[in-house]
Scaffold this active site. Structure first.
Site, PDB file in Angstrom:
ATOM      1  N   GLY A   1       0.809  -1.218   0.000  1.00  0.00           N
ATOM      2  CA  GLY A   1       0.000   0.000   0.000  1.00  0.00           C
ATOM      3  C   GLY A   1       0.833   1.254   0.000  1.00  0.00           C
ATOM      4  O   GLY A   1       1.992   1.269  -0.387  1.00  0.00           O
ATOM      5  N   CYS A   2       0.236   2.329   0.473  1.00  0.00           N
ATOM      6  CA  CYS A   2       0.856   3.643   0.443  1.00  0.00           C
ATOM      7  C   CYS A   2       1.744   3.826   1.659  1.00  0.00           C
ATOM      8  O   CYS A   2       1.261   4.070   2.753  1.00  0.00           O
ATOM      9  CB  CYS A   2      -0.220   4.719   0.424  1.00  0.00           C
ATOM     10  SG  CYS A   2       0.443   6.367   0.321  1.00  0.00           S
ATOM     11  N   VAL A   3       3.025   3.663   1.471  1.00  0.00           N
ATOM     12  CA  VAL A   3       3.966   3.874   2.574  1.00  0.00           C
ATOM     13  C   VAL A   3       4.887   4.973   2.141  1.00  0.00           C
ATOM     14  O   VAL A   3       5.935   5.205   2.426  1.00  0.00           O
ATOM     15  CB  VAL A   3       4.713   2.591   2.979  1.00  0.00           C
ATOM     16  CG1 VAL A   3       3.737   1.604   3.588  1.00  0.00           C
ATOM     17  CG2 VAL A   3       5.417   1.963   1.817  1.00  0.00           C
TER      18      VAL A   3
END
Length: 101
Positions: A99-101
């Protein structure tokens, strides 16, 4: 990085295949392979991320991790330059963050 430098199996992106192979010495070698000299602060971040992973079973998102460590996400990017959670996980023997890291 080649696996023969470490004597533990790595995947194609340099993450440990077996989390049980991790040690602080391995973390230092993995970081060195990425042209990064390990510091006490970075090792502390790695150990805290490992503890959070042990508690929750997931890699913490960067915002939650930064907040729990009392640092800003900008501070983490200043230290790690690119993808702080990816490097923390890679050097810490944790799964690659999703995901969005």
């Amino acid at each position: 990085m080649t696996t023969d430098v470490l004597s533990v199996p790595l995947d194609g992106e340099g993450f440990l295949v077996n989390r049980d192979d991790w040690s602080e010495a391995i973390a230092v070698q993995l970081a060195r392979g990425d042209d990064f000299e390990m510091t006490g602060q970075v090792m502390e971040f790695i150990n805290k991320a490992r503890a959070m992973y042990d508690e929750d079973g997931v890699v913490p998102p960067i915002r939650i991790f930064a907040k729990k460590q009392g640092v800003s996400t900008k501070d983490l990017y200043d230290i790690f330059k690119k993808g702080p959670m990816k490097l923390i996980c890679k050097w810490g023997g944790l799964p690659k963050p999703t995901g969005c890291v």
